[in-house]
Scaffold this motif. Structure first.
Motif, PDB file in Angstrom:
ATOM      1  N   ASP A  98      22.499-156.213  43.322  1.00 25.09           N
ATOM      2  CA  ASP A  98      21.716-154.946  43.013  1.00 25.09           C
ATOM      3  C   ASP A  98      22.928-153.905  43.286  1.00 25.09           C
ATOM      4  OD1 ASP A  98      20.556-152.440  43.494  1.00 25.09           O
ATOM      5  OD2 ASP A  98      18.746-153.843  43.944  1.00 25.09           O
ATOM      6  N   SER A  99      23.004-153.102  42.250  1.00 27.60           N
ATOM      7  CA  SER A  99      24.113-151.980  42.156  1.00 27.60           C
ATOM      8  C   SER A  99      23.860-150.990  43.372  1.00 27.60           C
ATOM      9  CB  SER A  99      24.397-151.528  40.797  1.00 27.60           C
ATOM     10  OG  SER A  99      23.203-151.180  40.660  1.00 27.60           O
ATOM     11  N   ALA A 100      22.645-150.704  43.515  1.00 23.60           N
ATOM     12  CA  ALA A 100      22.388-149.788  44.470  1.00 23.60           C
ATOM     13  C   ALA A 100      22.658-150.271  45.897  1.00 23.60           C
ATOM     14  CB  ALA A 100      20.707-149.536  44.480  1.00 23.60           C
ATOM     15  N   VAL A 101      22.408-151.594  46.104  1.00 25.22           N
ATOM     16  CA  VAL A 101      22.831-151.981  47.716  1.00 25.22           C
ATOM     17  C   VAL A 101      24.121-152.334  47.590  1.00 25.22           C
ATOM     18  CG1 VAL A 101      22.295-154.205  49.296  1.00 25.22           C
ATOM     19  CG2 VAL A 101      20.365-153.293  47.798  1.00 25.22           C
ATOM     20  N   HIS A 102      24.844-152.563  46.617  1.00 24.06           N
ATOM     21  CA  HIS A 102      26.058-152.626  46.880  1.00 24.06           C
ATOM     22  C   HIS A 102      26.806-151.339  46.891  1.00 24.06           C
ATOM     23  CE1 HIS A 102      30.099-154.327  45.927  1.00 24.06           C
ATOM     24  NE2 HIS A 102      30.641-153.297  45.054  1.00 24.06           N
ATOM     25  N   ALA A 103      26.480-150.298  46.409  1.00 17.42           N
ATOM     26  CA  ALA A 103      26.978-148.920  46.709  1.00 17.42           C
ATOM     27  C   ALA A 103      26.969-148.770  48.036  1.00 17.42           C
ATOM     28  CB  ALA A 103      26.331-147.982  45.769  1.00 17.42           C
ATOM     29  N   LEU A 104      25.888-149.076  48.802  1.00 19.02           N
ATOM     30  CA  LEU A 104      25.889-148.442  50.364  1.00 19.02           C
ATOM     31  C   LEU A 104      26.847-149.337  51.144  1.00 19.02           C
ATOM     32  CD1 LEU A 104      22.032-149.312  50.587  1.00 19.02           C
ATOM     33  CD2 LEU A 104      23.103-147.202  50.304  1.00 19.02           C
ATOM     34  N   ARG A 105      27.684-150.448  50.871  1.00 17.28           N
ATOM     35  CA  ARG A 105      28.453-151.414  51.587  1.00 17.28           C
ATOM     36  C   ARG A 105      29.487-150.014  52.149  1.00 17.28           C
ATOM     37  NH1 ARG A 105      27.786-156.519  52.200  1.00 17.28           N
ATOM     38  NH2 ARG A 105      26.436-157.344  50.522  1.00 17.28           N
ATOM     39  N   GLY A 106      29.929-150.089  53.332  1.00 14.99           N
ATOM     40  CA  GLY A 106      31.223-149.369  53.802  1.00 14.99           C
ATOM     41  C   GLY A 106      30.608-147.976  54.359  1.00 14.99           C
ATOM     42  N   ARG A 107      29.299-147.789  54.270  1.00 15.22           N
ATOM     43  CA  ARG A 107      28.937-146.344  54.843  1.00 15.22           C
ATOM     44  C   ARG A 107      28.166-146.781  56.032  1.00 15.22           C
ATOM     45  NH1 ARG A 107      25.028-143.431  52.686  1.00 15.22           N
ATOM     46  NH2 ARG A 107      24.242-145.075  51.390  1.00 15.22           N
ATOM     47  N   GLY A 108      27.923-145.485  56.836  1.00 18.21           N
ATOM     48  CA  GLY A 108      27.303-145.833  58.095  1.00 18.21           C
ATOM     49  C   GLY A 108      25.737-145.837  57.539  1.00 18.21           C
ATOM     50  N   LEU A 109      24.999-146.840  58.275  1.00 20.12           N
ATOM     51  CA  LEU A 109      23.553-147.279  57.839  1.00 20.12           C
ATOM     52  C   LEU A 109      22.657-145.886  58.203  1.00 20.12           C
ATOM     53  CD1 LEU A 109      23.125-150.843  59.237  1.00 20.12           C
ATOM     54  CD2 LEU A 109      23.778-150.058  56.850  1.00 20.12           C
ATOM     55  N   ASN A 110      21.537-145.835  57.393  1.00 21.87           N
ATOM     56  CA  ASN A 110      20.333-144.815  57.618  1.00 21.87           C
ATOM     57  C   ASN A 110      19.216-145.208  56.924  1.00 21.87           C
ATOM     58  OD1 ASN A 110      20.423-143.898  54.686  1.00 21.87           O
ATOM     59  ND2 ASN A 110      22.609-143.181  54.845  1.00 21.87           N
ATOM     60  N   PRO A 111      18.182-144.496  57.168  1.00 21.50           N
ATOM     61  CA  PRO A 111      16.881-144.895  56.666  1.00 21.50           C
ATOM     62  C   PRO A 111      16.824-145.186  55.177  1.00 21.50           C
ATOM     63  CG  PRO A 111      16.520-143.353  58.483  1.00 21.50           C
ATOM     64  CD  PRO A 111      18.087-143.314  58.048  1.00 21.50           C
ATOM     65  N   THR A 112      17.733-144.479  54.506  1.00 24.96           N
ATOM     66  CA  THR A 112      17.464-144.743  53.059  1.00 24.96           C
ATOM     67  C   THR A 112      18.032-145.966  52.515  1.00 24.96           C
ATOM     68  OG1 THR A 112      17.755-142.322  52.811  1.00 24.96           O
ATOM     69  CG2 THR A 112      18.185-143.713  50.725  1.00 24.96           C
ATOM     70  N   ASP A 113      19.032-146.446  53.298  1.00 25.61           N
ATOM     71  CA  ASP A 113      19.855-147.834  53.161  1.00 25.61           C
ATOM     72  C   ASP A 113      18.574-148.789  53.483  1.00 25.61           C
ATOM     73  OD1 ASP A 113      22.124-146.548  52.795  1.00 25.61           O
ATOM     74  OD2 ASP A 113      22.783-147.085  54.895  1.00 25.61           O
ATOM     75  N   LEU A 114      17.893-148.621  54.368  1.00 26.01           N
ATOM     76  CA  LEU A 114      16.878-149.529  54.736  1.00 26.01           C
ATOM     77  C   LEU A 114      15.658-149.742  53.627  1.00 26.01           C
ATOM     78  CD1 LEU A 114      15.561-151.490  56.971  1.00 26.01           C
ATOM     79  CD2 LEU A 114      14.494-149.362  57.865  1.00 26.01           C
ATOM     80  N   HIS A 115      15.356-148.237  53.046  1.00 28.78           N
ATOM     81  CA  HIS A 115      14.238-148.438  52.227  1.00 28.78           C
ATOM     82  C   HIS A 115      14.835-149.085  50.961  1.00 28.78           C
ATOM     83  CE1 HIS A 115      11.205-146.661  49.649  1.00 28.78           C
ATOM     84  NE2 HIS A 115      12.180-146.145  48.696  1.00 28.78           N
ATOM     85  N   ILE A 116      16.172-149.042  50.438  1.00 28.81           N
ATOM     86  CA  ILE A 116      16.640-149.497  49.073  1.00 28.81           C
ATOM     87  C   ILE A 116      16.985-150.939  49.546  1.00 28.81           C
ATOM     88  CG2 ILE A 116      18.565-149.816  47.836  1.00 28.81           C
ATOM     89  CD1 ILE A 116      19.354-146.901  48.547  1.00 28.81           C
ATOM     90  N   ALA A 117      17.068-151.552  50.787  1.00 27.63           N
ATOM     91  CA  ALA A 117      17.401-152.941  51.131  1.00 27.63           C
ATOM     92  C   ALA A 117      15.934-153.750  50.871  1.00 27.63           C
ATOM     93  CB  ALA A 117      17.912-153.089  52.333  1.00 27.63           C
ATOM     94  N   LEU A 118      14.792-153.009  51.275  1.00 30.47           N
ATOM     95  CA  LEU A 118      13.715-153.557  51.537  1.00 30.47           C
ATOM     96  C   LEU A 118      12.523-153.137  50.524  1.00 30.47           C
ATOM     97  CD1 LEU A 118      12.984-153.469  55.368  1.00 30.47           C
ATOM     98  CD2 LEU A 118      13.789-155.261  53.983  1.00 30.47           C
ATOM     99  N   ALA A 119      13.289-152.426  49.349  1.00 23.68           N
ATOM    100  CA  ALA A 119      12.151-152.165  48.141  1.00 23.68           C
ATOM    101  C   ALA A 119      11.527-153.185  47.571  1.00 23.68           C
ATOM    102  CB  ALA A 119      13.004-151.290  47.151  1.00 23.68           C
ATOM    103  N   GLY A 120       9.914-153.048  47.385  1.00 25.54           N
ATOM    104  CA  GLY A 120       9.520-154.293  46.756  1.00 25.54           C
ATOM    105  C   GLY A 120       9.138-155.236  47.880  1.00 25.54           C
TER     106      GLY A 120
END
Length: 80
Positions: A2-24
């Protein structure tokens, strides 16, 4: 991957990361289910580890999991 999840790698985690990872995902869900789902979506391993480490109890929605992972005052935008 998933390109949206891939784009998160290397950044500090935040609630938006969680939302994207658990979408659906369907709630309620146990921490092991959340971790497995996030892993399948290629989420950051640090986020997967945080989900897997939560107490084994049903989590009823995105705000509850967000508060469990990031603390009492964390909230996913758009979900009061």
């Amino acid at each position: 991957m998933d390109s949206a999840v891939h784009a998160l790698r290397g950044r500090g985690l935040n609630p938006t990361d969680l939302h994207i990872a658990l979408a659906g995902i369907t709630y309620p869900a146990r921490p092991s289910e959340l971790a497995d789902y996030a892993r399948q979506r290629n989420a950051d391993e640090q986020l997967v580890a945080r989900l897997a480490a939560l107490p084994d109890m049903p989590i009823v929605g995105p705000n509850q999991v967000c508060m469990a992972v990031f603390g009492r005052h964390a909230q996913i935008q758009g979900n009061p």
